[in-house]
Design an enzyme around this catalytic site. Structure first.
Site, PDB file in Angstrom:
ATOM      1  N   HIS A 158       0.823  -1.223   0.000  1.00 49.28           N
ATOM      2  CA  HIS A 158       0.000   0.000   0.000  1.00 49.28           C
ATOM      3  C   HIS A 158       0.850   1.263   0.000  1.00 49.28           C
ATOM      4  O   HIS A 158       0.351   2.341  -0.307  1.00 49.28           O
ATOM      5  CB  HIS A 158      -0.999  -0.009   1.173  1.00 49.28           C
ATOM      6  CG  HIS A 158      -0.423   0.320   2.511  1.00 49.28           C
ATOM      7  ND1 HIS A 158      -0.077  -0.644   3.448  1.00 49.28           N
ATOM      8  CD2 HIS A 158      -0.133   1.507   3.101  1.00 49.28           C
ATOM      9  CE1 HIS A 158       0.381  -0.058   4.544  1.00 49.28           C
ATOM     10  NE2 HIS A 158       0.357   1.247   4.360  1.00 49.28           N
ATOM     11  N   ASP A 192       0.444  -7.662   1.642  1.00 47.68           N
ATOM     12  CA  ASP A 192       0.793  -6.242   1.679  1.00 47.68           C
ATOM     13  C   ASP A 192       2.311  -6.039   1.678  1.00 47.68           C
ATOM     14  O   ASP A 192       2.869  -5.334   2.512  1.00 47.68           O
ATOM     15  CB  ASP A 192       0.170  -5.560   2.903  1.00 47.68           C
ATOM     16  CG  ASP A 192       0.176  -4.037   2.792  1.00 47.68           C
ATOM     17  OD1 ASP A 192       0.435  -3.528   1.686  1.00 47.68           O
ATOM     18  OD2 ASP A 192      -0.057  -3.364   3.805  1.00 47.68           O
ATOM     19  N   SER A 219       4.478   2.731   7.853  1.00 50.49           N
ATOM     20  CA  SER A 219       4.178   1.530   7.069  1.00 50.49           C
ATOM     21  C   SER A 219       5.368   1.094   6.238  1.00 50.49           C
ATOM     22  O   SER A 219       6.001   1.900   5.558  1.00 50.49           O
ATOM     23  CB  SER A 219       2.988   1.795   6.141  1.00 50.49           C
ATOM     24  OG  SER A 219       1.812   1.987   6.866  1.00 50.49           O
TER      25      SER A 219
END
Length: 366
Positions: free
Chosen positions: A40, A70, A141
Site C-alpha cells: 500500500h 501487503d 508503514s
C-alpha cells in the site's frame, strides 16, 4: 547488541519512500539486495522515489507486489554500501517480548519507538500478525519491526484507527517466503496472485491480465510508455517545475507536496485545496552563533520585507525562511514560472548573503 547500537544501525538501513499520493518506509536487505516495504506504500506506482541517510533522493523501480500480504520489493540504490540487517526467527517470539518499530512517521526523517508484543499471532483475514503496543503512525508503514537481537521479525503494516497504540506487523516468516519465491526471477516485474499465492511475471501472465494457474485477475506494475499526468493545480505546479529545469518525479514528497534544491537552499512547495493557496517556503541558513550579530540581522530582514517583491523573510525557531504565498486562481503557467524562479534565485542569494554578512550558520539536516 544494545538498543542504541540497533537504532544507529537501522538509521542507515531504513529508507524513506514517496509517491504522488503519500509517503512511507522501507528497509534494505543485503542478502536479497532488495528494499522491502508495504504494497500500500507503493500504491500501484511502478516507480517511486527513495531517500536514505547514505544517499540522495532518487527513483526506484517497483519489482514485486503482493496484495494479500501487503508486501512490495523495490530496486535498491546502486553504489551505496548500506548496513547488513538480517531476518530473525519469528517463531521464537512470544507475548511480552520487547521490540522496536522503526520508520518515517508523518514524513519525518527517522523515528524509533519501543514497546512489547501484545499478541504474537493475532489472526486477521486468515493471516498471522504481530500485535504490538509500540507507537506506529502514518508513514511508518513498511518499516522494520526489530527484536532486541537487532533482527527483523516483522514489517510494520497497519494500525486500528482510534485505538491506543494498536499496531500490527506482518511476521518475517511471510517475508522470507515471499523473498524465496521472487529471487529466482529477480530483476523482473512480478506480482503474487492473491488467490493461489503463485508468482506471476510478464513471461507467464495469461492475456496480460490473469494468473496462469487459477485465472484470478493480477496486475503487473510495468513501467508505462507515458506517465499518467496529474490534473488541476498539481499539474500546473509540476509544469512550472519542469519549465524551471526540475525533475518533478524526484521533487514529489507526497500528495500536493514537492521539495527542490537551489544552491544550498531547500524549497518546500505545498498546495492546500481547501483554501486554494500555494505556499513556497525556502529554508535558508540558521541564526548566527554570535549574539551581537542577531539585532543587525533582524533589522536587515525587516528592511528587506519592506521591499515590494512579494517575498517574506521570517525566523522559524532557529531557521531563516523565505516565503511566497500564491492564490491558485490568480496563477498562470507563465506567472508561476516567474514567481517560482524569483523565489528560487532569491533563496540561493539570501542564503549566501546571510552567511557572509551576518555569520549565519548552515542549516542542519538529518
Amino acid at each position: 547488541m544494545n538498543t542504541q547500537e540497533i537504532i544507529n544501525k537501522y538509521q542507515q538501513a531504513i529508507i524513506q519512500i514517496a509517491t504522488q499520493t503519500g509517503t512511507g518506509t522501507g528497509f534494505y536487505l543485503k542478502t536479497a539486495d532488495l528494499i522491502i516495504t508495504n504494497n500500500h506504500v507503493v500504491n500501484n506506482n511502478p516507480e517511486v522515489t527513495i531517500q536514505g541517510k547514505l544517499f540522495e533522493k532518487q527513483l526506484s523501480r517497483v519489482l514485486y507486489t503482493d496484495l494479500k500480504h501487503d508486501l512490495a520489493f523495490l530496486q535498491p540504490p546502486s553504489g551505496v554500501d548500506l548496513p547488513e540487517v538480517h531476518i530473525g526467527n519469528y517463531d521464537l517470539m512470544k507475548d511480552g517480548d520487547n521490540v522496536i518499530a522503526i520508520g518515517h512517521p508523518y514524513n519525518l526523517s527517522y523515528s524509533a519507538t519501543q514497546g512489547v508484543i501484545s499478541k504474537v499471532d493475532r489472526i486477521r483475514e486468515g493471516l498471522k500478525y504481530i500485535q504490538i503496543d509500540a507507537a506506529i503512525n502514518p508513514g511508518n508503514s513498511g518499516g522494520p519491526l526489530v527484536d532486541y537481537a537487532g533482527e527483523v521479525i516483522g514489517v510494520n503494516s497497519f494500525i486500528i484507527k482510534g485505538g491506543d497504540n494498536l499496531g500490527f506487523a506482518l511476521p518475517a516468516s511471510y517475508l522470507k517466503e515471499a523473498i524465496d519465491l521472487y529471487l529466482p526471477h529477480k530483476g523482473q516485474e512480478a506480482a503474487r496472485c492473491s488467490s493461489c499465492d503463485s508468482l506471476v511475471t510478464a513471461e507467464n501472465i495469461d492475456n496480460n491480465k490473469y494468473c496462469p494457474n487459477c485465472g484470478s485477475e493480477v496486475k503487473l506494475l510495468q513501467m508505462p510508455e507515458k506517465e499518467a499526468e496529474l490534473m488541476g493545480v498539481a499539474k500546473l505546479i509540476e509544469d512550472i517545475l519542469k519549465d524551471l529545469g526540475k525533475d518533478v518525479r524526484l521533487a514529489r514528497d507526497g500528495s500536493n507536496q514537492w521539495s527542490v534544491k537551489q544552491g544550498s537552499a531547500k524549497i518546500n512547495i505545498s498546495y492546500n485545496p481547501d483554501n486554494y493557496f500555494i505556499a513556497g517556503d525556502a529554508y535558508l541558513c540558521q541564526m548566527p552563533m554570535e549574539a551581537a550579530k542577531i539585532k543587525p540581522l533582524y533589522q536587515y530582514l525587516l528592511q528587506e520585507n519592506n521591499k515590494s517583491h512579494g517575498l517574506v523573510l521570517s525566523c522559524n525557531k532557529n531557521n531563516i525562511v523565505l516565503s511566497r504565498l500564491l492564490y491558485d486562481l490568480d496563477m498562470t503557467r507563465e506567472s508561476g514560472v516567474e514567481e517560482f524562479r524569483n523565489l528560487f534565485e532569491q533563496a540561493d542569494h539570501y542564503d549566501d548573503y546571510l552567511k557572509n554578512e551576518f555569520g549565519c550558520t548552515a542549516r542542519l539536516e538529518e
